[in-house]
Design a protein around this motif. Structure first.
Motif, PDB file in Angstrom:
ATOM      1  N   SER A 144      -8.138  -5.260  -0.732  1.00 23.04           N
ATOM      2  CA  SER A 144      -7.300  -6.327  -1.289  1.00 23.04           C
ATOM      3  C   SER A 144      -5.944  -6.468  -0.615  1.00 23.04           C
ATOM      4  CB  SER A 144      -7.098  -6.077  -2.790  1.00 23.04           C
ATOM      5  OG  SER A 144      -6.596  -4.771  -2.988  1.00 23.04           O
ATOM      6  N   SER A 145      -5.484  -5.436   0.086  1.00 27.05           N
ATOM      7  CA  SER A 145      -4.152  -5.536   0.706  1.00 27.05           C
ATOM      8  C   SER A 145      -4.075  -4.625   1.937  1.00 27.05           C
ATOM      9  CB  SER A 145      -3.053  -5.145  -0.304  1.00 27.05           C
ATOM     10  OG  SER A 145      -3.207  -3.796  -0.698  1.00 27.05           O
ATOM     11  N   ILE A 148      -4.020  -2.539   5.243  1.00 33.82           N
ATOM     12  CA  ILE A 148      -4.943  -2.326   6.372  1.00 33.82           C
ATOM     13  C   ILE A 148      -6.344  -2.840   6.035  1.00 33.82           C
ATOM     14  CG2 ILE A 148      -5.973  -0.574   7.889  1.00 33.82           C
ATOM     15  CD1 ILE A 148      -3.517   1.240   7.210  1.00 33.82           C
ATOM     16  N   ARG A 176      -9.634  -3.486  -6.955  1.00 31.73           N
ATOM     17  CA  ARG A 176      -9.372  -3.888  -8.352  1.00 31.73           C
ATOM     18  C   ARG A 176      -8.793  -5.297  -8.435  1.00 31.73           C
ATOM     19  NH1 ARG A 176      -5.412   0.877  -9.764  1.00 31.73           N
ATOM     20  NH2 ARG A 176      -4.759   0.146  -7.705  1.00 31.73           N
ATOM     21  N   ARG A 177      -7.902  -5.668  -7.498  1.00 31.97           N
ATOM     22  CA  ARG A 177      -7.179  -6.950  -7.631  1.00 31.97           C
ATOM     23  C   ARG A 177      -8.037  -8.113  -7.134  1.00 31.97           C
ATOM     24  NH1 ARG A 177      -1.857  -5.104  -4.598  1.00 31.97           N
ATOM     25  NH2 ARG A 177      -3.449  -3.874  -3.547  1.00 31.97           N
ATOM     26  N   ASP A 211     -12.848  -0.491  -9.754  1.00 30.73           N
ATOM     27  CA  ASP A 211     -11.847   0.584  -9.724  1.00 30.73           C
ATOM     28  C   ASP A 211     -12.581   1.857  -9.309  1.00 30.73           C
ATOM     29  OD1 ASP A 211     -10.096   2.672 -10.362  1.00 30.73           O
ATOM     30  OD2 ASP A 211      -9.244   1.585 -12.066  1.00 30.73           O
ATOM     31  N   ASN A 251     -11.463   2.957   2.480  1.00 30.13           N
ATOM     32  CA  ASN A 251     -10.046   2.760   2.836  1.00 30.13           C
ATOM     33  C   ASN A 251      -9.116   2.918   1.638  1.00 30.13           C
ATOM     34  OD1 ASN A 251      -7.798   1.460   4.541  1.00 30.13           O
ATOM     35  ND2 ASN A 251      -7.984   0.006   2.848  1.00 30.13           N
ATOM     36  N   TYR A 273      -0.825  14.304  -1.522  1.00 33.01           N
ATOM     37  CA  TYR A 273      -1.290  13.262  -0.589  1.00 33.01           C
ATOM     38  C   TYR A 273      -1.771  13.930   0.708  1.00 33.01           C
ATOM     39  CZ  TYR A 273      -1.521   9.118   2.345  1.00 33.01           C
ATOM     40  OH  TYR A 273      -1.971   8.134   3.201  1.00 33.01           O
ATOM     41  N   VAL A 293       2.395   2.728   8.555  1.00 35.50           N
ATOM     42  CA  VAL A 293       1.989   1.322   8.665  1.00 35.50           C
ATOM     43  C   VAL A 293       2.736   0.538   7.584  1.00 35.50           C
ATOM     44  CG1 VAL A 293       0.044  -0.286   8.608  1.00 35.50           C
ATOM     45  CG2 VAL A 293      -0.308   2.034   9.495  1.00 35.50           C
ATOM     46  N   THR A 316       2.897  -1.392   4.851  1.00 36.82           N
ATOM     47  CA  THR A 316       2.081  -1.886   3.725  1.00 36.82           C
ATOM     48  C   THR A 316       2.765  -1.472   2.420  1.00 36.82           C
ATOM     49  OG1 THR A 316       0.821   0.159   3.495  1.00 36.82           O
ATOM     50  CG2 THR A 316      -0.049  -1.461   5.049  1.00 36.82           C
TER      51      THR A 316
HETATM   52  N1  LIG Z   1       0.536   2.634   5.158  1.00 30.31           N
HETATM   53  C1  LIG Z   1       0.600   3.787   5.794  1.00 30.31           C
HETATM   54  O1  LIG Z   1       1.657   4.175   6.330  1.00 30.31           O
HETATM   55  C2  LIG Z   1      -0.626   4.651   5.930  1.00 30.31           C
HETATM   56  C3  LIG Z   1      -0.590   5.730   6.822  1.00 30.31           C
HETATM   57  C4  LIG Z   1      -1.712   6.539   6.949  1.00 30.31           C
HETATM   58  C5  LIG Z   1      -2.847   6.278   6.205  1.00 30.31           C
HETATM   59  N2  LIG Z   1      -2.866   5.220   5.323  1.00 30.31           N
HETATM   60  C6  LIG Z   1      -4.082   5.003   4.534  1.00 30.31           C
HETATM   61  O2  LIG Z   1      -4.560   3.696   4.757  1.00 30.31           O
HETATM   62  C7  LIG Z   1      -5.329   3.285   3.627  1.00 30.31           C
HETATM   63  C8  LIG Z   1      -4.921   1.878   3.229  1.00 30.31           C
HETATM   64  O3  LIG Z   1      -3.596   1.890   2.718  1.00 30.31           O
HETATM   65  P1  LIG Z   1      -2.531   0.736   3.001  1.00 30.31           P
HETATM   66  O4  LIG Z   1      -1.401   1.364   3.722  1.00 30.31           O
HETATM   67  O5  LIG Z   1      -3.180  -0.444   3.575  1.00 30.31           O
HETATM   68  O6  LIG Z   1      -1.992   0.480   1.507  1.00 30.31           O
HETATM   69  P2  LIG Z   1      -2.232  -0.671   0.433  1.00 30.31           P
HETATM   70  O7  LIG Z   1      -1.867  -1.996   0.961  1.00 30.31           O
HETATM   71  O8  LIG Z   1      -1.540  -0.177  -0.792  1.00 30.31           O
HETATM   72  O9  LIG Z   1      -3.828  -0.651   0.219  1.00 30.31           O
HETATM   73  C9  LIG Z   1      -4.464   0.285  -0.590  1.00 30.31           C
HETATM   74  C10 LIG Z   1      -5.839  -0.238  -0.957  1.00 30.31           C
HETATM   75  O10 LIG Z   1      -6.456   0.757  -1.806  1.00 30.31           O
HETATM   76  C11 LIG Z   1      -6.970   0.111  -2.940  1.00 30.31           C
HETATM   77  N3  LIG Z   1      -6.980   0.976  -4.121  1.00 30.31           N
HETATM   78  C12 LIG Z   1      -5.968   1.713  -4.626  1.00 30.31           C
HETATM   79  N4  LIG Z   1      -6.338   2.261  -5.802  1.00 30.31           N
HETATM   80  C13 LIG Z   1      -7.618   1.844  -6.028  1.00 30.31           C
HETATM   81  C14 LIG Z   1      -8.537   2.044  -7.079  1.00 30.31           C
HETATM   82  N5  LIG Z   1      -8.241   2.797  -8.158  1.00 30.31           N
HETATM   83  N6  LIG Z   1      -9.758   1.467  -6.988  1.00 30.31           N
HETATM   84  C15 LIG Z   1     -10.073   0.692  -5.916  1.00 30.31           C
HETATM   85  N7  LIG Z   1      -9.264   0.489  -4.876  1.00 30.31           N
HETATM   86  C16 LIG Z   1      -8.032   1.041  -4.948  1.00 30.31           C
HETATM   87  C17 LIG Z   1      -6.043  -1.072  -3.174  1.00 30.31           C
HETATM   88  O11 LIG Z   1      -6.729  -2.074  -3.922  1.00 30.31           O
HETATM   89  P3  LIG Z   1      -6.420  -2.451  -5.466  1.00 30.31           P
HETATM   90  O12 LIG Z   1      -5.029  -1.981  -5.786  1.00 30.31           O
HETATM   91  O13 LIG Z   1      -6.576  -3.940  -5.513  1.00 30.31           O
HETATM   92  O14 LIG Z   1      -7.483  -1.750  -6.241  1.00 30.31           O
HETATM   93  C18 LIG Z   1      -5.769  -1.537  -1.757  1.00 30.31           C
HETATM   94  O15 LIG Z   1      -6.758  -2.441  -1.343  1.00 30.31           O
HETATM   95  C19 LIG Z   1      -5.097   4.335   2.537  1.00 30.31           C
HETATM   96  O16 LIG Z   1      -6.199   5.210   2.494  1.00 30.31           O
HETATM   97  C20 LIG Z   1      -3.873   5.082   3.031  1.00 30.31           C
HETATM   98  O17 LIG Z   1      -3.836   6.415   2.553  1.00 30.31           O
HETATM   99  C21 LIG Z   1      -1.786   4.396   5.176  1.00 30.31           C
END
Ligand SMILES: NC(=O)c1ccc[n+]([C@@H]2O[C@H](COP(=O)([O-])OP(=O)(O)OC[C@H]3O[C@@H](n4cnc5c(N)ncnc54)[C@H](OP(=O)(O)O)[C@@H]3O)[C@@H](O)[C@H]2O)c1
Length: 240
Positions: free
Chosen positions: A12-13, A15, A35-36, A57, A84, A149, A182, A184
């Motif tokens: 949903s958001s 990456i 979820r969203r 979820d 993801n 984490y 990243v 986000t």
């Molecule tokens: N951003 C960084 O700096 C970074 C660095 C290294 C690794 N990562 C990893 O990259 C991945 C994506 O994160 P992002 O940075 O793109 O952050 P983000 O925009 O917050 O995306 C997180 C995603 O996870 C989903 N999610 C969270 N809780 C959930 C639940 N209970 N059920 C289903 N889906 C759920 C969210 O969807 P809903 O809320 O709509 O459910 C959203 O689509 C994550 O695994 C994160 O650990 C991120």
């Protein structure tokens, strides 16, 4: 490599959303799960007939077997599966909050197991497919700031390695991707230079069909080779 069908959990958001957009624009039929629902519906509207939205979820692990079957039925197969979903709440350096910790354990670890088991079982039988886990450079060492984490991502790296070692005999690819910072929602409280979500997703897509662990930034490959080898007492003093 072109995938005909894909499932992205956490679409949903950030990456995940960009991964869906890239795959759909390449012609892949993508099941976007999160979820969203309104944010998933935006993707459906942007790529009619290419993106299917499923509200879920990952804490509801009981739903996973049936939902997985339903999605693969609607897709008419499965070539690529990406776990993801991830959460990283802000944690103060002196804070020990069990609820925040359990949220990370449940989304980053338990949800991954529930979903990847389904994909692995299917790929084992079809003898084909790419299974992808989005880890993090944070999982490479136990840093002070985000104990759970970091541990959840270290778990994911080790879990995906085991999956790779199990599934390679069936011709299944298992790819672990380790992004650095990243731009986000998840990382909004981190004050550092960040890659855009689009750029991160573009690099991720090039790694889906490559067995092994992959950093997104070329520089991280070398930096973390060294960081992983710094003796613990020295690493502690560096306060990284
Ligand atoms: N951003 C960084 O700096 C970074 C660095 C290294 C690794 N990562 C990893 O990259 C991945 C994506 O994160 P992002 O940075 O793109 O952050 P983000 O925009 O917050 O995306 C997180 C995603 O996870 C989903 N999610 C969270 N809780 C959930 C639940 N209970 N059920 C289903 N889906 C759920 C969210 O969807 P809903 O809320 O709509 O459910 C959203 O689509 C994550 O695994 C994160 O650990 C991120």
């Amino acid at each position: 490599m072109k995938h005909k069908t894909a499932i992205i959990i956490g679409a949903s958001s950030g990456i995940g959303r960009e991964i869906v957009r890239i795959l759909a624009s390449q012609g892949t039929i993508v099941a976007a799960v999160a979820r969203r629902k309104p944010m998933l519906d935006e993707l459906v509207a942007e790529f009619p007939g290419k993106v299917l939205a499923f509200e879920h979820d990952v804490l509801n692990t009981d739903e996973v077997p049936e939902l997985f079957l339903e999605i693969t039925k609607q897709l008419g197969g499965l070539d690529l599966f990406v776990y993801n979903s991830g959460v990283m709440p802000e944690v103060e350096s002196s804070e020990f909050d069990f609820q925040k910790d359990m949220d990370m354990v449940n989304v980053n670890m338990v949800g991954a197991i529930a979903w990847c088991n389904q994909a692995a079982n299917r790929f084992q039988h079809t003898k084909h497919g790419c299974l992808v886990g989005i880890g993090s450079v944070a999982g490479d060492r136990g840093r002070q700031l985000q104990p759970v984490y970091n541990a959840s991502k270290a778990f994911l790296h080790s879990y995906m390695e085991s999956m790779r070692n199990r599934l390679c005999r069936y011709g299944v690819i298992v790819s672990t991707i380790k992004p650095g910072p990243v731009d986000t929602d998840l990382a909004k409280h981190m004050k550092m230079k960040k890659m855009s979500a689009r750029q991160a997703a573009e690099i991720c897509v090039t790694k889906f069909h490559k067995n092994g662990e992959h950093y997104l930034a070329f520089f991280h490959r070398f930096a973390f080779y060294i960081i992983k080898r710094i003796p613990s007492p020295i690493f502690r003093k560096l306060k990284l």
